[in-house]
Design a protein around this motif. Structure first.
Motif, short mmCIF file in Angstrom:
data_model
loop_
_atom_site.label_atom_id
_atom_site.label_comp_id
_atom_site.label_asym_id
_atom_site.label_seq_id
_atom_site.Cartn_x
_atom_site.Cartn_y
_atom_site.Cartn_z
N GLY A 156 0.78 -1.05 -0.07
CA GLY A 156 -0.07 0.07 0.13
C GLY A 156 0.93 1.24 -0.21
O GLY A 156 2.14 1.25 0.00
N ASP A 157 0.19 2.34 0.41
CA ASP A 157 0.78 3.53 0.19
C ASP A 157 0.49 4.37 1.31
O ASP A 157 -0.47 3.96 2.20
CB ASP A 157 0.76 4.33 -0.94
N ARG A 158 0.40 5.84 1.34
CA ARG A 158 0.01 6.58 2.58
C ARG A 158 -1.56 6.52 2.61
O ARG A 158 -1.92 7.05 3.70
CB ARG A 158 0.62 8.16 2.41
N ASN A 159 -2.27 6.12 1.59
CA ASN A 159 -3.85 6.31 1.55
C ASN A 159 -4.26 4.93 2.07
O ASN A 159 -5.38 4.62 2.34
CB ASN A 159 -4.18 6.41 0.29
N GLY A 160 -3.48 3.92 2.35
CA GLY A 160 -3.81 2.62 2.91
C GLY A 160 -3.31 1.42 1.93
O GLY A 160 -2.52 1.70 1.08
N GLU A 161 -3.95 0.27 2.22
CA GLU A 161 -3.68 -0.88 1.34
C GLU A 161 -4.24 -0.71 -0.07
O GLU A 161 -5.33 0.04 -0.15
CB GLU A 161 -4.18 -2.06 2.04
N PHE A 162 -3.48 -0.92 -1.22
CA PHE A 162 -3.86 -1.15 -2.57
C PHE A 162 -5.12 -1.89 -2.55
O PHE A 162 -5.49 -3.06 -1.96
CB PHE A 162 -3.03 -1.61 -3.46
N ILE A 163 -6.01 -1.19 -3.02
CA ILE A 163 -7.62 -1.79 -3.39
C ILE A 163 -7.47 -3.18 -4.23
O ILE A 163 -8.33 -4.10 -4.26
CB ILE A 163 -8.54 -0.75 -4.04
N ASP A 164 -6.69 -3.03 -5.22
CA ASP A 164 -6.42 -4.32 -6.00
C ASP A 164 -5.54 -5.41 -5.58
O ASP A 164 -5.15 -6.34 -6.45
CB ASP A 164 -6.08 -3.78 -7.29
N ASN A 165 -5.10 -5.43 -4.21
CA ASN A 165 -4.13 -6.27 -3.64
C ASN A 165 -4.79 -7.70 -3.98
O ASN A 165 -3.99 -8.54 -4.26
CB ASN A 165 -4.08 -6.28 -2.00
N PRO A 166 -5.97 -8.16 -3.88
CA PRO A 166 -6.61 -9.47 -4.19
C PRO A 166 -6.08 -9.92 -5.65
O PRO A 166 -5.77 -11.09 -5.64
CB PRO A 166 -7.89 -9.48 -3.78
N PHE A 167 -6.34 -8.96 -6.44
CA PHE A 167 -6.04 -9.17 -7.95
C PHE A 167 -4.33 -9.67 -7.99
O PHE A 167 -3.94 -10.65 -8.52
CB PHE A 167 -6.16 -8.08 -8.68
N ARG A 168 -3.48 -8.63 -7.35
CA ARG A 168 -2.24 -8.62 -7.34
C ARG A 168 -1.77 -9.97 -6.89
O ARG A 168 -0.64 -10.63 -7.64
CB ARG A 168 -1.59 -7.70 -6.67
#
Length: 596
Positions: A156-168
């Motif tokens: 993730g970044d300063r805004n939180g976890e990446f929303i597409d982590n399940p895909f990644r």
């Protein structure tokens, strides 16, 4: 190198070179096995915690100690590409060329191109493989645009976890399964691996889709039918939870609708809306005198529906292993420490397939030996601790303690870790005022980053105890080595600790651990017994400031007796926490898994 065009499987295009020696198939009964080790991070390329260190050391141990053919598979994050990948203008050999002394000094080269993955509703995806070979292990990195964020974090970044982590990470898992089918199959002498016996080791939720894809998309159709998957749980709190469980979110995983039930689960809403508050609540409500009341499996009985990648992995894997036998008991037992985080019920269904193997740590070749460590000012050994005394004096001077009037003989206490409730940073901070009141000569150095409120507390405490405390917010590998070498005591007041590596590193450097009696800490630190002259440190429970202070006071009283303390430090350094024993146990578990 000789470069030739080779026909790849599945529409892939490959190049091959003479450096490649494809793995050899072995019978179930013995000999070398093909092991594909799938992980979201591996040191030194990407690291947020102990998973990266294990992902570097265990594969090497499996290759060296057990003789297996090991391939590590991890994402090629943007920050990894920027630092380690050779320029695009060079001609890429397909061979995974052996690199020199240190893995961190290698350069990754393209070894396979145009691999197509079918990610279901997310469409066809094309990846490339970059790699290097170090200590008889292939280190392969998956190149795809989803990993090319500008963030320095894998997740993730300063805004939180990446929303597409399940895909990644579903893509990472599918890529690991396709690797032998497309890359290995393109190489000479290994044109068809569909029936080969291959063990996939999937680490934590990030790779938990490996057993799901394997069982639902491959073995069911006669492909990789002899492959098996071992799911390794390093920390059960991180589960890959998807909430709310929308069709769009499910579609990111690349599975058909018929498999959705495999991921369905229920958790307390806070588990996925406010995960840090959730773990804080579990830890705050846990009564150390009545641990059964803190069984977090109850949090999953009447909760909100969600999709859990880790749950799907638990349900689909052939066997499961955790990073210490005590942690395996803790996450299974209703009379344990209650750190199942809503998954105890699922794990109890698989209890006959769940094992615990204590992690090890790397050796001199990974820079973890005081006699050869290049990151410390003076080298030393168990037979001659004079260098450790010089390291301590140097660290005291670096931290400004000597200028503040401290003598070289003062006790120097270190803490290295994330600043959060799991690692007990709050417990340590609450302990400091009475500690300095009772032991005004004690000096403490804290190194870590994490919860902003705890970072602020460290800075505030340093202002209040300027003669006794130094807090370094951030992480510095070289400084961590100097702390291991220069301190007398290392504190690990972790509320829960699946295994822990720092206590083992500390002992190798003759620094005595004081730890909460939980998880792998309980298994690696033996309480000091003055009468028998045995033990390697101190453990305490419950994890409260009062009990930590009491235990530290006992340790400091022994520290005042120089010869007794040096004997204790020598016993710490004599402990063998290498991967040798763990590799043997993983070898046995791998063979059991292949027979399942």
């Amino acid at each position: 190198l000789k470069h030739e065009r080779a026909e790849g499987g599945g529409g892939a295009e490959a190049r091959r070179g003479e450096e490649v020696t494809p793995p050899t198939t072995s019978p179930r009964g013995g000999g070398a096995m093909d092991v594909v080790y799938v992980t979201a991070e591996v040191s030194p390329f990407s690291k947020t915690g102990g998973l990266a260190d294990v992902s570097k050391s265990l594969p090497v141990a499996l290759a060296k100690e057990a003789g297996h053919n090991v391939t590590v598979v991890s994402p090629l994050y943007g920050f990894v590409r920027d630092r380690y990948v050779l320029g695009e203008g060079v001609e890429h050999p397909s061979g995974v060329g052996e690199v020199g002394e240190g893995l961190g000094g290698c350069r990754l080269r393209c070894v396979f191109e145009n691999v197509t993955l079918d990610m279901g509703r997310s469409g066809k995806q094309t990846i490339r493989l970059y790699g290097a070979r170090w200590r008889h292990v292939d280190w392969i990195f998956i190149d795809h645009p989803c990993f090319q964020s500008s963030s320095s974090s894998p997740y993730g970044d300063r805004n939180g976890e990446f929303i597409d982590n399940p895909f990644r990470f579903s893509l990472l898992s599918l890529a690991a399964l396709e690797l032998p089918l497309q890359w290995w199959s393109s190489l000479e002498r290994r044109r068809d691996v569909r029936d080969d016996e291959i063990l996939f080791v999937a680490n934590d939720w990030h790779a938990a889709m490996v057993p799901v894809h394997l069982s639902r998309r491959f073995r069911r159709h006669g492909v990789l039918k002899n492959a098996r998957c071992l799911l390794c749980i390093h920390n059960l709190f991180h589960q890959g939870t998807i909430a709310p469980p929308t069709d769009h979110a499910y579609g990111m995983l690349g599975l058909g609708d018929e498999h959705r039930q495999l991921l369905e689960h229920c958790l307390a809403p806070a588990a996925f809306t406010q995960p840090e508050a959730y773990v804080d609540a579990v830890l705050d409500e846990w009564d150390p005198m009545r641990p059964e009341l803190g069984d977090s499996s109850s949090l999953g009985v009447e909760g909100e529906p969600c999709l859990s990648v880790l749950v799907a992995g638990i349900r689909s894997s052939d066997r499961i292993v955790t990073v210490s036998p005590t942690y395996a008991w803790e996450i299974l037992s209703r009379q344990g420490f209650g750190f199942g985080f809503g998954l105890t019920g699922e794990l109890r269904k698989r209890r006959d397939d769940l094992h615990g193997i204590l992690n090890g740590i790397g050796g001199p070749e990974e820079g973890l030996c005081p006699s050869s460590d290049k990151l410390i000012p003076h080298n030393y050994s168990a037979s001659d601790l004079s260098g450790k005394a010089l390291c301590k004096e140097s660290l005291l001077r670096e931290l400004g303690f000597l200028e503040a009037g401290a003598a070289a003989e003062v006790p120097l206490i270190g803490f290295i870790g994330r600043l959060d409730k799991q690692k007990g940073a709050d417990v340590l901070l609450d302990t400091l005022p009475p500690l300095f009141d009772r032991h005004p000569d004690a000096r403490v150095v804290m190194l870590g980053t994490g919860d902003p409120s705890l970072e602020q507390r460290i800075q505030s405490a340093e202002g209040s105890f300027s003669d006794n405390l130094r807090g370094v917010v951030g992480f510095d590998v070289a400084l961590s080595h100097r702390i291991f070498a220069g301190c007398d005591i290392l504190l690990m007041p972790s509320t829960f600790e699946p295994c822990g590596l720092n206590q083992m590193v500390a002992m190798r450097y003759g620094t005595v651990p004081v730890v909460h009696r939980v998880g792998g800490l309980k298994e690696t630190v033996e309480d000091y017994n003055q009468r028998s002259g045995t033990g390697t440190g101190w453990t305490f429970s419950p994890c409260t400031p009062d009990r930590l202070l009491e235990t530290l006071s006992v340790a400091l009283s022994v520290h005042a007796r120089k010869e007794e303390w040096q004997a204790l430090a020598g016993r710490c350094m004599a402990e063998d926490h290498s991967w040798r024993q763990a590799a043997s146990q993983y070898d046995a578990l791998a063979r059991w898994t292949m027979e399942s």
